[in-house]
Design a protein around this motif. Sequence first.
Motif, mmCIF file in Angstrom:
data_model
loop_
_atom_site.group_PDB
_atom_site.id
_atom_site.type_symbol
_atom_site.label_atom_id
_atom_site.label_comp_id
_atom_site.label_asym_id
_atom_site.label_seq_id
_atom_site.Cartn_x
_atom_site.Cartn_y
_atom_site.Cartn_z
ATOM 1 N N MET A 166 -4.320 -6.065 5.432
ATOM 2 C CA MET A 166 -3.635 -7.498 5.360
ATOM 3 C C MET A 166 -3.021 -7.421 3.818
ATOM 4 N N ALA A 167 -3.743 -6.618 2.991
ATOM 5 C CA ALA A 167 -3.365 -6.940 1.640
ATOM 6 C C ALA A 167 -2.427 -5.842 1.028
ATOM 7 N N ARG A 168 -2.330 -4.544 1.996
ATOM 8 C CA ARG A 168 -1.454 -3.650 1.375
ATOM 9 C C ARG A 168 -0.356 -3.272 2.440
ATOM 10 N N GLY A 169 -0.489 -3.633 3.543
ATOM 11 C CA GLY A 169 0.581 -3.458 4.893
ATOM 12 C C GLY A 169 0.363 -2.226 5.317
ATOM 13 N N VAL A 170 1.306 -1.931 6.182
ATOM 14 C CA VAL A 170 1.490 -0.547 7.174
ATOM 15 C C VAL A 170 1.439 0.657 6.080
ATOM 16 N N SER A 171 0.881 1.764 7.068
ATOM 17 C CA SER A 171 0.767 2.959 6.548
ATOM 18 C C SER A 171 2.165 3.646 6.167
ATOM 19 N N ARG A 172 2.325 4.018 4.909
ATOM 20 C CA ARG A 172 3.492 4.823 4.471
ATOM 21 C C ARG A 172 3.478 5.630 3.316
ATOM 22 N N SER A 173 4.254 6.640 3.349
ATOM 23 C CA SER A 173 4.133 7.916 2.369
ATOM 24 C C SER A 173 4.951 8.043 1.346
ATOM 25 N N ALA A 174 4.728 8.804 0.320
ATOM 26 C CA ALA A 174 5.704 9.381 -0.710
ATOM 27 C C ALA A 174 6.510 10.490 0.008
ATOM 28 N N PRO A 175 7.774 10.445 -0.158
ATOM 29 C CA PRO A 175 8.679 11.661 0.276
ATOM 30 C C PRO A 175 8.172 12.862 -0.432
#
Length: 446
Positions: A166-175
Amino acid sequence: MGLSGKSVAFHTLGCKLNFAESSTISRDLQAAGMHLVDLNKGADVVVINTCSVTNQADVECRAVVRKALRANDQAFVVVTGCYAQLRPSEIAAMEGVDLVVGAQEKLHLRKFLTDLSKQSEAQIHSCDIQAVEQYQAAYSFGDRTRAFLKVQDGCDYKCTYCTIPMARGVSRSAPLDQAVAQARALVKKGVQEVVLTGVNIGDYGKGELGNKRHDHRFIDLLLALDEVDGLDRIRISSIEPNLLNQEVIDFVSGSQRFVPHFHIPLQSGNNEILGLMKRRYQRELYQERVEAILARHPDACIGVDVIVGFPGETEDHFLDTYQFLQNLPIGYLHVFTYSERPGTEAIDLPGVVPPVERKARNHRLRLLSAQKQKAFALAHEGSVRRVLWEDADRQGYMQGYTENYIRVSAPFDTQRAGTVEHIVLGPWNAQDTMSVQSIVQPSVAS
């Protein structure tokens, strides 16, 4: 009003990821002409980067605001971080707060600092967390020894006690190319150890190119970083047991750069409680991972996160966890006391554990951790280790970590601080660390 010549102070609460992001914001503000000062020096702007893991976020935030205003009652106070994303209006109502900045906006803080005069109402710049999908790079850089490199953000897990999604959102990554380029840049700055950090770094690759597909895997990131010339050490900050596979374990055990140190969240050693937490494994898998690591690298240090006092945790459940941890060949524990967080599933679960009992269980596990940590260190007394000395002078002593995360101290020496040294580990000392029996020349150590 320009920022050039203005002073800024930071106070960061919580995890290594927060520290990486605070450091990145700080560099951006310094590039705009601001200069960094301590919080108690009366800064023109104070940035408080908050955490939401425990229910003490509001108490901690208010305390820092008061401290900042005691040093300068006209300080422009900015609150950002996880707590700011979750409770922006609540923070804006705090006396002395001037600006609240959410998850998507925090690394662009500079553009919101156009007017540093204190107003009757705080400004809020925070979007809905569902709209936060873009990955934003960050790393910390404070001295010559260690840097925290952010490689992933957000989380798609639904653990019932946790507010992080809820504080940081969905999983996402550095290229991948970006992460490697940042590691190379840190080497040029003289950094000798990089710690990979994120919310759920084992999920690396998801959202790398703005989608939910894994374009790369975590092992691909490790393989690429292992090729960065000049980087002495790479440490994995924390990885979920269900994402720590044999391929990663085998690779780390054979790498000259990745160190034999794994921090693996457990949270409970009782399967019933793990189910209530909606963790994605049972304790049998956790034990298998520990055994697999030590089979490949017997000297590896394994750290464990554990939560006590979760709703429904009886004394028998706790003892199950205690005995499980007591029997595991681990190096240390990070013990957290469960706290109710609004918006989580766990807050509505029955079987609330009284706060006094939560505190008692925390104390018991902290004592176990101290025993484990000392026993692990003493098991390596007399062995040759490589220690990376930190720059700080701690009352006449310098401290550092071996590759397998044993804390070592020695009398402060300017020439040795910030360097890697081969040593023979001596006995436990008055600083509650291992001592140096002797220094070994690299040719002898090899």
